[in-house]
Scaffold this motif. Structure first.
Motif, PDB file in Angstrom:
ATOM      1  N   GLU A   1       7.432 -13.624  10.362  1.00 52.51           N
ATOM      2  CA  GLU A   1       6.634 -12.442  10.022  1.00 52.51           C
ATOM      3  C   GLU A   1       5.320 -12.861   9.374  1.00 52.51           C
ATOM      4  O   GLU A   1       5.280 -13.810   8.584  1.00 52.51           O
ATOM      5  CB  GLU A   1       7.418 -11.531   9.086  1.00 52.51           C
ATOM      6  N   ARG A   2       4.280 -12.163   9.702  1.00 54.06           N
ATOM      7  CA  ARG A   2       2.965 -12.460   9.124  1.00 54.06           C
ATOM      8  C   ARG A   2       2.983 -12.149   7.628  1.00 54.06           C
ATOM      9  O   ARG A   2       3.519 -11.129   7.205  1.00 54.06           O
ATOM     10  CB  ARG A   2       1.895 -11.618   9.825  1.00 54.06           C
TER      11      ARG A   2
ATOM     12  N   LEU B   1      13.318 -13.952  12.397  1.00 54.39           N
ATOM     13  CA  LEU B   1      12.337 -12.865  12.401  1.00 54.39           C
ATOM     14  C   LEU B   1      11.619 -12.754  11.056  1.00 54.39           C
ATOM     15  O   LEU B   1      10.411 -12.527  11.002  1.00 54.39           O
ATOM     16  CB  LEU B   1      13.021 -11.545  12.748  1.00 54.39           C
ATOM     17  N   ALA B   2      12.352 -12.918   9.968  1.00 59.45           N
ATOM     18  CA  ALA B   2      11.739 -12.827   8.643  1.00 59.45           C
ATOM     19  C   ALA B   2      10.766 -13.994   8.405  1.00 59.45           C
ATOM     20  O   ALA B   2       9.700 -13.805   7.818  1.00 59.45           O
ATOM     21  CB  ALA B   2      12.816 -12.813   7.560  1.00 59.45           C
TER      22      ALA B   2
ATOM     23  N   ASP C   1      -2.041  -9.053  14.343  1.00 56.15           N
ATOM     24  CA  ASP C   1      -0.719  -9.596  14.652  1.00 56.15           C
ATOM     25  C   ASP C   1      -0.784 -10.581  15.811  1.00 56.15           C
ATOM     26  O   ASP C   1      -0.039 -11.561  15.839  1.00 56.15           O
ATOM     27  CB  ASP C   1       0.257  -8.467  14.978  1.00 56.15           C
TER      28      ASP C   1
END
Length: 78
Positions: A74-75, A70-71, A22
């Motif tokens: 995201e990885r 945030l979405a 991450d």
């Protein structure tokens, strides 16, 4: 020795590895491009919030923009 940013200092304090997937994700070119797109999205959202002039509309745009940020950052699943 280069100066450490605040996140690096926190990771060192808690003994978190820099090799975490991450953390490595935040150093990729794809992440940086997405981050620039999110910044642009927040600017557009801010202009829309000013145009709406309604508290309910502003809150809706705010929550939707936060969720999408945030979405989008995201990885990707591997």
């Amino acid at each position: 020795m280069p100066p450490l940013n605040i996140l690096t200092k926190i990771r060192k304090f808690y003994g978190l590895s820099e090799q975490n997937p991450d953390i490595q994700w935040t150093k990729t070119d794809l992440y940086r491009r997405r981050l620039e797109q999110v910044k642009t999205g927040w600017i557009i959202s801010g202009v829309l919030m000013l145009a709406v002039e309604n508290v309910a509309g502003v809150m809706t745009i705010l929550v939707f923009s936060g969720f999408m940020s945030l979405a989008f950052l995201e990885r990707d699943g591997e």
